[in-house]
Write an enzyme that holds these catalytic residues in place. Sequence first.
Site, PDB file in Angstrom:
ATOM      1  N   SER A  16       0.836  -1.201   0.000  1.00 26.37           N
ATOM      2  CA  SER A  16       0.000   0.000   0.000  1.00 26.37           C
ATOM      3  C   SER A  16       0.868   1.248   0.000  1.00 26.37           C
ATOM      4  O   SER A  16       1.982   1.249   0.547  1.00 26.37           O
ATOM      5  CB  SER A  16      -0.862  -0.030   1.264  1.00 26.37           C
ATOM      6  OG  SER A  16      -1.420   1.232   1.499  1.00 26.37           O
ATOM      7  N   TYR A  43      -1.828  -0.735  10.842  1.00 23.14           N
ATOM      8  CA  TYR A  43      -2.091  -1.413   9.563  1.00 23.14           C
ATOM      9  C   TYR A  43      -0.943  -1.163   8.591  1.00 23.14           C
ATOM     10  O   TYR A  43      -0.381  -2.093   8.007  1.00 23.14           O
ATOM     11  CB  TYR A  43      -3.421  -0.919   8.960  1.00 23.14           C
ATOM     12  CG  TYR A  43      -3.546  -1.222   7.480  1.00 23.14           C
ATOM     13  CD1 TYR A  43      -3.723  -2.526   7.048  1.00 23.14           C
ATOM     14  CD2 TYR A  43      -3.455  -0.205   6.515  1.00 23.14           C
ATOM     15  CE1 TYR A  43      -3.814  -2.819   5.692  1.00 23.14           C
ATOM     16  CE2 TYR A  43      -3.545  -0.486   5.167  1.00 23.14           C
ATOM     17  CZ  TYR A  43      -3.726  -1.797   4.757  1.00 23.14           C
ATOM     18  OH  TYR A  43      -3.796  -2.082   3.415  1.00 23.14           O
ATOM     19  N   LYS A  96       2.128  -3.689   6.646  1.00 18.31           N
ATOM     20  CA  LYS A  96       2.491  -3.760   5.212  1.00 18.31           C
ATOM     21  C   LYS A  96       3.994  -3.573   5.056  1.00 18.31           C
ATOM     22  O   LYS A  96       4.644  -4.273   4.269  1.00 18.31           O
ATOM     23  CB  LYS A  96       1.737  -2.686   4.418  1.00 18.31           C
ATOM     24  CG  LYS A  96       0.256  -2.940   4.311  1.00 18.31           C
ATOM     25  CD  LYS A  96      -0.022  -4.085   3.352  1.00 18.31           C
ATOM     26  CE  LYS A  96      -1.406  -4.652   3.517  1.00 18.31           C
ATOM     27  NZ  LYS A  96      -1.660  -5.892   2.818  1.00 18.31           N
TER      28      LYS A  96
HETATM   29  P1  NAD Z   1     -10.848  -7.257   1.454  1.00 17.01           P
HETATM   30  O1  NAD Z   1     -11.027  -7.228   2.929  1.00 17.01           O
HETATM   31  O2  NAD Z   1     -12.037  -7.060   0.605  1.00 17.01           O
HETATM   32  O3  NAD Z   1     -10.135  -8.630   1.014  1.00 17.01           O
HETATM   33  C1  NAD Z   1      -9.223  -9.294   1.836  1.00 17.01           C
HETATM   34  C2  NAD Z   1      -9.665 -10.753   1.939  1.00 17.01           C
HETATM   35  O4  NAD Z   1      -8.743 -11.463   2.772  1.00 17.01           O
HETATM   36  C3  NAD Z   1     -11.052 -10.928   2.554  1.00 17.01           C
HETATM   37  O5  NAD Z   1     -11.842 -11.726   1.692  1.00 17.01           O
HETATM   38  C4  NAD Z   1     -10.789 -11.622   3.891  1.00 17.01           C
HETATM   39  O6  NAD Z   1     -11.844 -12.514   4.232  1.00 17.01           O
HETATM   40  C5  NAD Z   1      -9.480 -12.346   3.603  1.00 17.01           C
HETATM   41  N1  NAD Z   1      -8.624 -12.610   4.776  1.00 17.01           N
HETATM   42  C6  NAD Z   1      -8.194 -11.734   5.716  1.00 17.01           C
HETATM   43  N2  NAD Z   1      -7.399 -12.373   6.598  1.00 17.01           N
HETATM   44  C7  NAD Z   1      -7.305 -13.656   6.189  1.00 17.01           C
HETATM   45  C8  NAD Z   1      -6.622 -14.808   6.681  1.00 17.01           C
HETATM   46  N3  NAD Z   1      -5.879 -14.771   7.799  1.00 17.01           N
HETATM   47  N4  NAD Z   1      -6.741 -15.987   6.008  1.00 17.01           N
HETATM   48  C9  NAD Z   1      -7.509 -16.044   4.894  1.00 17.01           C
HETATM   49  N5  NAD Z   1      -8.178 -15.003   4.385  1.00 17.01           N
HETATM   50  C10 NAD Z   1      -8.080 -13.824   5.039  1.00 17.01           C
HETATM   51  O7  NAD Z   1      -9.717  -6.185   1.114  1.00 17.01           O
HETATM   52  P2  NAD Z   1      -9.244  -5.613  -0.315  1.00 17.01           P
HETATM   53  O8  NAD Z   1      -9.641  -4.198  -0.389  1.00 17.01           O
HETATM   54  O9  NAD Z   1      -9.639  -6.550  -1.399  1.00 17.01           O
HETATM   55  O10 NAD Z   1      -7.676  -5.644  -0.092  1.00 17.01           O
HETATM   56  C11 NAD Z   1      -6.862  -6.732  -0.530  1.00 17.01           C
HETATM   57  C12 NAD Z   1      -5.447  -6.497  -0.090  1.00 17.01           C
HETATM   58  O11 NAD Z   1      -4.997  -5.251  -0.628  1.00 17.01           O
HETATM   59  C13 NAD Z   1      -5.264  -6.386   1.424  1.00 17.01           C
HETATM   60  O12 NAD Z   1      -4.049  -7.014   1.775  1.00 17.01           O
HETATM   61  C14 NAD Z   1      -5.184  -4.889   1.660  1.00 17.01           C
HETATM   62  O13 NAD Z   1      -4.447  -4.586   2.814  1.00 17.01           O
HETATM   63  C15 NAD Z   1      -4.477  -4.435   0.399  1.00 17.01           C
HETATM   64  N6  NAD Z   1      -4.749  -3.012   0.081  1.00 17.01           N
HETATM   65  C16 NAD Z   1      -6.046  -2.587  -0.027  1.00 17.01           C
HETATM   66  C17 NAD Z   1      -6.306  -1.248  -0.285  1.00 17.01           C
HETATM   67  C18 NAD Z   1      -7.743  -0.752  -0.361  1.00 17.01           C
HETATM   68  O14 NAD Z   1      -7.944   0.465  -0.214  1.00 17.01           O
HETATM   69  N7  NAD Z   1      -8.735  -1.576  -0.596  1.00 17.01           N
HETATM   70  C19 NAD Z   1      -5.250  -0.348  -0.470  1.00 17.01           C
HETATM   71  C20 NAD Z   1      -3.937  -0.819  -0.373  1.00 17.01           C
HETATM   72  C21 NAD Z   1      -3.707  -2.179  -0.098  1.00 17.01           C
END
Ligand code: NAD
Length: 338
Positions: free
Chosen positions: A124, A149, A153
Amino acid sequence: MSILVTGGTGYIGSHTVVELLNKGYDVVIVDNLCNSKLEVLNRIFKITGKTPRFYKVDVRYEEELRPIFEKEKITDIIHFAGLKSVGESVKFPELYEENNVGSSKVLLKLMSEFKVHNLVFSSSATVYGVPKHVPLMEDDPVGGCTNPYGQTKLDIEYLLKDYAKEHKDANIAILRYFNPIGAHQSGLIGEDPQGIPNNLMPYITQVAVGKREFLNVWGNDYHTIDGTGVRDYIHVLDLADGHLAALRKLAEKPGLVIYNLGTGRGTSVLELVAAFEKASGVKIKYVIGPRRSGDVDENYADVTKAKREMNWESKYNIEDACRDSWRWQKNNPNGYDE
Ligand code: NAD
Ligand code: UDP
């Protein structure tokens, strides 16, 4: 020859899985469903005519993940699984450490043991901390994260760098996302936040659909075009496409590489509200509130490295993303809970 997608039923994961299936990849999802719904799989089938293999697995637990490595012929991994709420991470920093960093350690252990060489990791822009300048470049300093958080990362990035030093055959793409918004054009999959949304776009769409009365604009005294915070909003389909570009890059065996995934353009809160109103035809009531703690004036990406080295760049603009977010919210006022 399968791609293991951790967190594949989540927001960004589900859009990436659709792109992978459309391009003919064999996809295996593991997700513990802590922040997503099984209904996502039906929607993916409606869009692609294919169903990825799904395992309800918590990536933190080696004994749950190991059988998947034994059973499937995994060649590449995209690691989305993680908790992502900034506010929640301030309340429960140990949970964030255990879930995000802990699950990455388990994944790396099994990668090493089963000789899976290629990994794409969801990082991120938050790893840059408070930007000293914009646009942000991949070799700008990282650290000074403003919340637990973001720190997870960064810790995972360090873990991956150490792993790549010890495993000469490892190819790892660290993708630093800016602000993902938008949804698939079918209106069948999209962002489905639980409770009150923290992020701007889902808040706007919930105001538009009548679930929230008005938007709080957190501060209008920043050093920006109109005083409201400026971010780099990227369409989730562009982001999904960036993961396919990263997989192609890893096939060239580059070792560890880092790319910003953004558009390179900054948009203020009020500009996003105006773009949404134009795309949806719905007026968004808003109230100017105080600054939100930890927020910065401006944050957007330099995207030249991703273009140069992966031949990837964003295709969609803010209006496209607003239109698609709105279609998803309008068709699914309660997200996947119909
Ligand atoms: P999201 O919460 O929709 O998807 C993450 C998924 O991971 C979920 O389906 C959740 O059930 C699953 N999960 C969490 N912990 C788990 C575990 N221990 N074992 C198995 N499954 C697990 O989030 P997203 O927006 O799709 O983000 C995906 C990734 O991208 C994340 O790592 C997030 O930190 C990163 N990210 C997201 C953003 C954003 O703004 N959406 C920005 C930068 C980085
Ligand atoms: N924001 C806002 N009201 C909200 C949510 C967000 O004014 O209800 C602003 C926030 O202050 C920031 C921008 O919108 O300037 C993007 O915030 P978001 O939480 O979506 O992403 P961030 O860049 O903080 O991760």
